[in-house]
Design an enzyme around this catalytic site. Structure first.
Site, mmCIF file in Angstrom:
data_model
loop_
_atom_site.group_PDB
_atom_site.id
_atom_site.type_symbol
_atom_site.label_atom_id
_atom_site.label_comp_id
_atom_site.label_asym_id
_atom_site.label_seq_id
_atom_site.Cartn_x
_atom_site.Cartn_y
_atom_site.Cartn_z
ATOM 1 N N TYR A 179 -40.166 32.145 -16.786
ATOM 2 C CA TYR A 179 -38.744 32.043 -16.461
ATOM 3 C C TYR A 179 -38.195 30.681 -16.901
ATOM 4 O O TYR A 179 -38.488 30.235 -17.992
ATOM 5 C CB TYR A 179 -38.521 32.294 -14.962
ATOM 6 C CG TYR A 179 -39.226 33.527 -14.482
ATOM 7 C CD1 TYR A 179 -38.840 34.791 -14.966
ATOM 8 C CD2 TYR A 179 -40.299 33.453 -13.618
ATOM 9 C CE1 TYR A 179 -39.506 35.945 -14.543
ATOM 10 C CE2 TYR A 179 -40.953 34.597 -13.201
ATOM 11 C CZ TYR A 179 -40.550 35.834 -13.667
ATOM 12 O OH TYR A 179 -41.210 36.945 -13.260
ATOM 13 N N SER A 230 -44.700 40.875 -12.191
ATOM 14 C CA SER A 230 -44.116 40.701 -13.529
ATOM 15 C C SER A 230 -45.145 40.547 -14.641
ATOM 16 O O SER A 230 -44.807 40.643 -15.816
ATOM 17 C CB SER A 230 -43.216 39.470 -13.559
ATOM 18 O OG SER A 230 -42.035 39.716 -12.841
ATOM 19 N N TYR A 267 -40.205 51.425 -13.364
ATOM 20 C CA TYR A 267 -40.304 49.963 -13.382
ATOM 21 C C TYR A 267 -41.053 49.451 -12.141
ATOM 22 O O TYR A 267 -41.948 48.606 -12.243
ATOM 23 C CB TYR A 267 -38.898 49.366 -13.447
ATOM 24 C CG TYR A 267 -38.836 47.869 -13.294
ATOM 25 C CD1 TYR A 267 -39.155 47.037 -14.359
ATOM 26 C CD2 TYR A 267 -38.447 47.288 -12.084
ATOM 27 C CE1 TYR A 267 -39.084 45.647 -14.227
ATOM 28 C CE2 TYR A 267 -38.378 45.907 -11.948
ATOM 29 C CZ TYR A 267 -38.700 45.096 -13.012
ATOM 30 O OH TYR A 267 -38.628 43.735 -12.877
ATOM 31 N N LYS A 321 -45.249 43.168 -17.172
ATOM 32 C CA LYS A 321 -44.245 43.242 -18.249
ATOM 33 C C LYS A 321 -44.885 43.026 -19.620
ATOM 34 O O LYS A 321 -44.365 43.492 -20.636
ATOM 35 C CB LYS A 321 -43.144 42.204 -18.012
ATOM 36 C CG LYS A 321 -42.252 42.492 -16.811
ATOM 37 C CD LYS A 321 -41.262 41.370 -16.567
ATOM 38 C CE LYS A 321 -40.177 41.704 -15.556
ATOM 39 N NZ LYS A 321 -40.632 41.869 -14.172
ATOM 40 N N VAL A 362 -44.561 37.287 -9.095
ATOM 41 C CA VAL A 362 -44.247 36.799 -7.747
ATOM 42 C C VAL A 362 -45.316 37.121 -6.711
ATOM 43 O O VAL A 362 -45.243 36.670 -5.576
ATOM 44 C CB VAL A 362 -42.882 37.307 -7.214
ATOM 45 C CG1 VAL A 362 -41.739 36.722 -8.008
ATOM 46 C CG2 VAL A 362 -42.828 38.821 -7.200
#
Lengths: 304, 304, 304, 304
Positions: D240, D63, D188, D66, D258
């Site tokens: 998060y 992530s 993605y 991103k 992760v």
């Protein structure tokens, strides 16, 4: 009771009223239907049938087919079904994905989309030729070979069925879908695409008014207990988040589809089907709900 | 059908099984009850009554009283009631405040706490001596003066009823409570504190099996239509988020209370009440649900 | 940097633009304010202060007081506070009761209403004369005796504060409120009713720009670590569900109140306060957000 | 400040503590990693770099990528991006599909999966050779050609990525995905599969510590304003539903993946990366969070 007279009068009365609501628009193929179509049929266990309007014209039964897939799944795997799908009303529609996520991929009941997708998955695992076998089963319930899928509707639903794909993917992420996602969706869309007339639909549902036995052949397809349980499920979950109002106003178990059909069951007596394509805000046929409300009020029919 | 033999057999069978579940603990006064109490009564429209076990001992009927307050409110203001409370099943319990907030203070139905609080508010506005008038109404339905509130239970509920206070305050913030909050809660807790025996409860509910007419005096208290609608509401909303399973397994409209009572209605025939204080995870009497399931299975009773 | 010139220019520019939004209406006493009021003050750690418009007029600081109650609670009980309240942004406003119910009475953070109610409860348990002691604490931070509660605002909030009562009752039902509910609400409404001018507010917040030490007396009130943590909490939770946009556009920790005030902190440098009563849809001062966005854009101020 | 000494000491301290948490298991390929891997790197704008442990071993950044896709999308279409994705923290993870459904397919922010899927869709529409062009962009930020996708990780994620497929289908049903779903997911997953070392990651993020200018070539890639806004977004949404606690304890904008990596930015100074594969319950590297907390406590580094 003179059912023909009663449905004629209701038909005439509702025909003169404003035809409110909107034809289902998210499936392009369904938008093509003539929105003024309107038919009623009542068929009894004593082999009488009463019709008015467009009651012998085929329409897309859509979610009403969920009752047939549930019946076949219960016949094939019995109570084990309830490990993978619940039996409670679903509450508000905005909740659908909420609840599915919160309850870790177990849909609320077999008559909402996510539940019917799990049922499709179960049938896919059990049937050798799923689409053919399912069609044969429905034809048997209907005592009628002239029932088939509409491949244009299947194609139309597939093209824009992103929300169903979201549901099935979410359930697969929780392990509650065993087969390939595209195959589950393809089978599900085929079942939804079934076409019947009002009369055919009334007659196909008579098995649930008859405690699980085919009225034509006296063949027992499901046990009395399962038949009653299907009726209970239809009563509580058959009209989405309008189930309470429908039980309250109509007083019979009923199942609707976005094609504009609604069928109601009076256990021990008859089934009555209405078709009118314009839907109210809850996704149920406006005229359909109105006709059934007038019918049970005028005849004092009710299971309550 | 030999109802006495049937309930005796079921009583004996269930008595030998493990008495599962927990007595309601959030109301201290209710915890004092002997958890092994167990009674069944069935009373028919034809004036027969069949009992077994502790069926003539008083217990706290709690939420079962919501049916009486709904009946009185419908009698007093009719359909206007539905502007302030819905008629759909409530879905999952965790949703209660969610839905109440999302739907801007309109409770899902009159048989959950928030809905019954709105009904209490309506009665408070309409009755001259609310507590006295309501008690008189219930005594009339019961054909029995020996029914009263339990002030210890009222005091016990008030002391710890913070969640009910949260609901009523939230609804007041949306304008759906007109009277003083403390008065609404006081009246509501009084209604919940009513005490009856199994036999009294069966007999009080016979009006709903009898289409709105008192079986003893033939007095019509509510119309046939309202009586059926109350039964429909009970069927869909009477057992919280276990309503679907109850409809499915028992097949009759039923209402439960956290005091361990459940009463079910067979329209046109009888009412049957079970009392056993230990509750399952959904807050309904464990043995009560079991007894009713066995009863309708053995007798093939069902509205479906 | 010529702060006086910069705030003058921004004041003039924004003054000529449409004064959008609505004065908070749910507290009747706040509706009485003149909606064209508009003031800015910037006060630096180097003892300079720059003002324009109505910067020396008192207004109701409302939720901005939540920063002071958090500071006092952290000073009194330290990290134990976080067992009873979280430190995460709250997401959407419609979620407030949802999350509180789902997370069993633990509010998301101390700067939303439910969180500040828990902080009030903690202070009530720790302070001898809660209202007096809290006021003294704020006066000390402000280096100013001329700060007080407004009893009309307290009375006005109490009269219609049903939603806050719903929150505190729900938390009490989960055991996260220890004191009497009416006392918690009374203390909470007193804190919200504090009145300050823009200049007073900027100066009172300088302690957070100064790492926890009073700039006037050099007295250390809280540790450097706690001071930074309060700033972090303000950054993430200070503007309800507009926190992200505010961080994004303004780039400084800021706290707003429904009285139309917003104060922002530039650690190591200054505090800047804007007051304009009309609120945007998220409940934050429309002109306040606009002024701070222009200010940090023009001066290239940002913690990022 | 002697950064080498500080990170050595922290590394030694944390190394002796229990290595808590679990390696991400839902991507089979990631489970193969040695869970005792542990590396730290700090790289400054003044061209110094300090390393300890496994800081030069490649890991899956997941992530963290991103941030790069957001940067490229903002560079290509600017503020228009915010019409299709929000900029607020996402609250609790159980909400993800809830909010997406409630807010009609607009994800909360670009750093959660649904938001990054929309960003992928935007890039797919704008880039000629999406995968190649994106890789070139990252290599440019990194000043390093030795960065690539891992096709095993891509294949592994695709195989079990049903939840991401649910998100993208739901957004497509609301019209917020323009391209083919499989292509969006493929792109993605490629971005998520990027591999870097701690040192490479620190250096690639230096552009955000340097106001949007590459520290090596002095080339301005994005404006100062966009750079600050990306940092603000990272601060509020990077961890998060642990974003609040991270801001509170660490006090620097940080982004986790992760794969066990976390990178934090001290604007104007440096970037620091930690890699340790075991994740806490919130899905962030346990040791990573611990190291950064110790680091900013020991050095008194904080933007607050």
């Amino acid at each position: 009771m003179d059912y023909q007279k009663i449905i004629n009068e209701i038909y005439t009365q509702v025909q003169t009223e404003d035809n409110k609501g909107k034809v289902a628009s998210y499936i392009p193929e369904l938008k093509k239907v003539n929105s003024s179509k309107f038919g009623i049929n009542l068929s009894t266990l004593s082999s009488n049938t009463f019709s008015v309007g467009d009651s012998n014209e085929k329409f897309s039964i859509q979610s009403i087919s969920k009752v047939f897939s549930l019946t076949l799944a219960l016949k094939l795997i019995g109570e084990k079904l309830w490990k993978r799908v619940g039996v409670e009303p679903s509450g508000d529609p905005f909740n659908s994905l909420v609840q599915l996520e919160f309850e870790r991929g177990i849909p609320r009941n077999p008559l909402i989309n996510s539940g019917a997708l799990v049922v499709s998955d179960i049938l896919l695992s059990k049937l050798k030729k799923p689409k053919e076998d399912f069609l044969n089963f429905v034809q048997k319930l209907a005592n009628n070979q002239n029932i088939s899928y509409n491949s244009n509707v299947v194609a139309s639903e597939k093209k824009l069925g992103f929300k169903n794909a979201a549901h099935v993917n979410l359930m697969k992420s929780f392990g509650n879908i065993k087969n390939n996602i595209d195959e589950v969706l393809d089978f599900y869309y085929h079942m939804c695409s079934l076409e019947m007339t009002c009369e055919e639909l009334s007659k196909t549902f008579l098995i649930f008014a008859n405690g699980g036995m085919l009225p034509y052949t006296k063949e027992r397809v499901i046990s009395l207990s399962i038949s009653k349980r299907i009726n209970a499920t239809i009563q509580l979950c058959g009209l989405y988040d309008e189930a309470g109002k429908f039980a309250f106003k109509v007083g019979l178990p009923g199942k609707s589809g976005v094609g504009g059909g609604i069928v109601a069951i009076h256990p021990g007596k008859y089934c009555i089907t209405v078709w009118s394509p314009k839907l109210n805000k809850k996704g149920n046929s406006s005229r359909g709900v109105k006709v059934l409300e007038l019918f049970t009020t005028n005849t004092e029919a009710s299971i309550f």
